[in-house]
Design a protein around this motif. Structure first.
Motif, mmCIF file in Angstrom:
data_model
loop_
_atom_site.group_PDB
_atom_site.id
_atom_site.type_symbol
_atom_site.label_atom_id
_atom_site.label_comp_id
_atom_site.label_asym_id
_atom_site.label_seq_id
_atom_site.Cartn_x
_atom_site.Cartn_y
_atom_site.Cartn_z
ATOM 1 N N LEU A 28 1.842 4.190 -3.874
ATOM 2 C CA LEU A 28 2.947 3.579 -3.138
ATOM 3 C C LEU A 28 4.250 3.570 -3.923
ATOM 4 O O LEU A 28 5.323 3.391 -3.345
ATOM 5 C CB LEU A 28 2.562 2.157 -2.728
ATOM 6 C CG LEU A 28 1.339 2.054 -1.818
ATOM 7 C CD1 LEU A 28 1.056 0.602 -1.475
ATOM 8 C CD2 LEU A 28 1.532 2.881 -0.548
ATOM 9 N N TRP A 29 4.162 3.747 -5.253
ATOM 10 C CA TRP A 29 5.364 3.848 -6.081
ATOM 11 C C TRP A 29 4.959 4.571 -7.359
ATOM 12 O O TRP A 29 3.776 4.639 -7.698
ATOM 13 C CB TRP A 29 5.968 2.472 -6.378
ATOM 14 C CG TRP A 29 5.023 1.511 -7.042
ATOM 15 C CD1 TRP A 29 4.762 1.407 -8.381
ATOM 16 C CD2 TRP A 29 4.207 0.541 -6.395
ATOM 17 N NE1 TRP A 29 3.837 0.416 -8.604
ATOM 18 C CE2 TRP A 29 3.486 -0.124 -7.399
ATOM 19 C CE3 TRP A 29 4.029 0.163 -5.057
ATOM 20 C CZ2 TRP A 29 2.584 -1.150 -7.118
ATOM 21 C CZ3 TRP A 29 3.125 -0.848 -4.777
ATOM 22 C CH2 TRP A 29 2.419 -1.494 -5.794
ATOM 23 N N SER B 71 2.788 -0.551 3.354
ATOM 24 C CA SER B 71 2.698 -1.345 2.136
ATOM 25 C C SER B 71 1.284 -1.851 1.908
ATOM 26 O O SER B 71 0.939 -2.278 0.823
ATOM 27 C CB SER B 71 3.668 -2.524 2.211
ATOM 28 O OG SER B 71 3.358 -3.339 3.331
#
Length: 293
Positions: free
Chosen positions: A164-165, A181
């Motif tokens: 996600l990041w 998310s």
């Protein structure tokens, strides 16, 4: 917190931890119902269906695994029975706040019957056996980023693995649509039905392991990943064992000693910076009681 367990042929003790995500209801209900499901399964009143029974050996380690023991089959049946019940009950407005629940939970159970310890887990909780002064992990970590077999199973079921990041741990996303998310850190869990239908991307089937206990085994520590992500296995068990030894100076109450050991582990995880859910439980093995029978 976990109960103390003395050893005798008729003893049946269980201990478990359930770590919720996207809400707490799955974890709370699993903790409430799992002891009775285990008891019923052992008595043959809640056995898995024939289809589930054919799948159960895969939960122990893949095709070709040895046949499950009665205790392993009972643990597996309890996990699957709860997940089937909760699939429908999560829509019951009498149980859920909004008439619908999307939460999930990792689950880890330790069952002691006589001198046999059986551990079943779905997710990333840890079961640590103190044997001869060392930690022996009896559970399997079900994370896509660290378990190659689970990663292959997720991808074969139509799931995707995303980050996600930059630098984030790998997570499981659904087969379609953008990665939101919320993507699952674990590959096996109770609940989480958005990841189970129409494709069984996450699985409720537990990994299973049984060991014969010996007098060199002093306790079983079960803990959520909020503990084991910051405390190495040997350190976590050393804290629990030390708390029991110090506690014996003031009490011989096994249940009190088990609670003190679990609390010491949880406190240490927080001191060492855990920012996740922190839960620990301890089961003591009373070999003095065993030898006196």
């Amino acid at each position: 917190m976990g109960p103390a367990a003395s050893h005798c042929a008729s003893c049946l003790q269980c201990v478990g931890v359930f770590d919720g995500h996207q809400g707490a209801l799955t974890a709370a209900l699993a903790a409430q119902h799992m002891p009775q499901l285990l008891h019923s399964a052992l008595l043959g009143r809640a056995l898995a269906s024939s289809a589930d029974t054919r799948r159960l050996p895969d939960a122990r380690g893949g095709a070709g695994s040895a046949a499950l023991s009665a205790f392993e089959a009972a643990v597996a049946a309890a996990f699957l029975s709860f997940d089937r019940w909760w699939r429908d009950a999560r829509c019951d407005p009498a149980l859920t706040q909004h008439g619908w629940d999307e939460s999930g939970a990792t689950a880890l159970v330790g069952l002691v019957a006589g001198d046999t310890l059986t551990v079943g887990n779905a997710g990333d909780g840890a079961a640590l056996l103190a044997r001869g002064g060392r930690a022996h992990r009896l559970s399997e970590e079900h994370r896509a980023g660290s378990n190659a077999a689970e990663l292959e199973r997720v991808l074969s079921a139509g799931g995707r693995v995303v980050t996600l990041w930059p630098g984030a741990a790998a997570r499981v996303a659904g087969s379609t649509g953008p990665a939101s998310s919320w993507a699952s850190m674990v590959t096996r869990s109770l609940g989480d039905f958005a990841f189970k239908h129409p494709h069984p991307i996450l699985s409720p089937e537990p990994a299973l392991r049984s060991v014969a206990l010996t007098p060199s085994d002093s306790l079983l520590l079960v803990a959520t990943d909020g503990v084991t992500d910051v405390l190495p296995d040997d350190d976590a068990l050393a804290i629990a064992v030390d708390a029991v030894e110090r506690g014996r100076q003031v009490t011989d109450d096994g249940a009190a000693l088990a609670r003190a050991a679990a609390a010491a582990v949880a406190r240490s995880a927080l001191v060492w910076g855990s920012d996740d859910n922190v839960t620990a439980a301890v089961m003591l093995f009373d070999w003095t009681a065993h030898e006196s029978l």
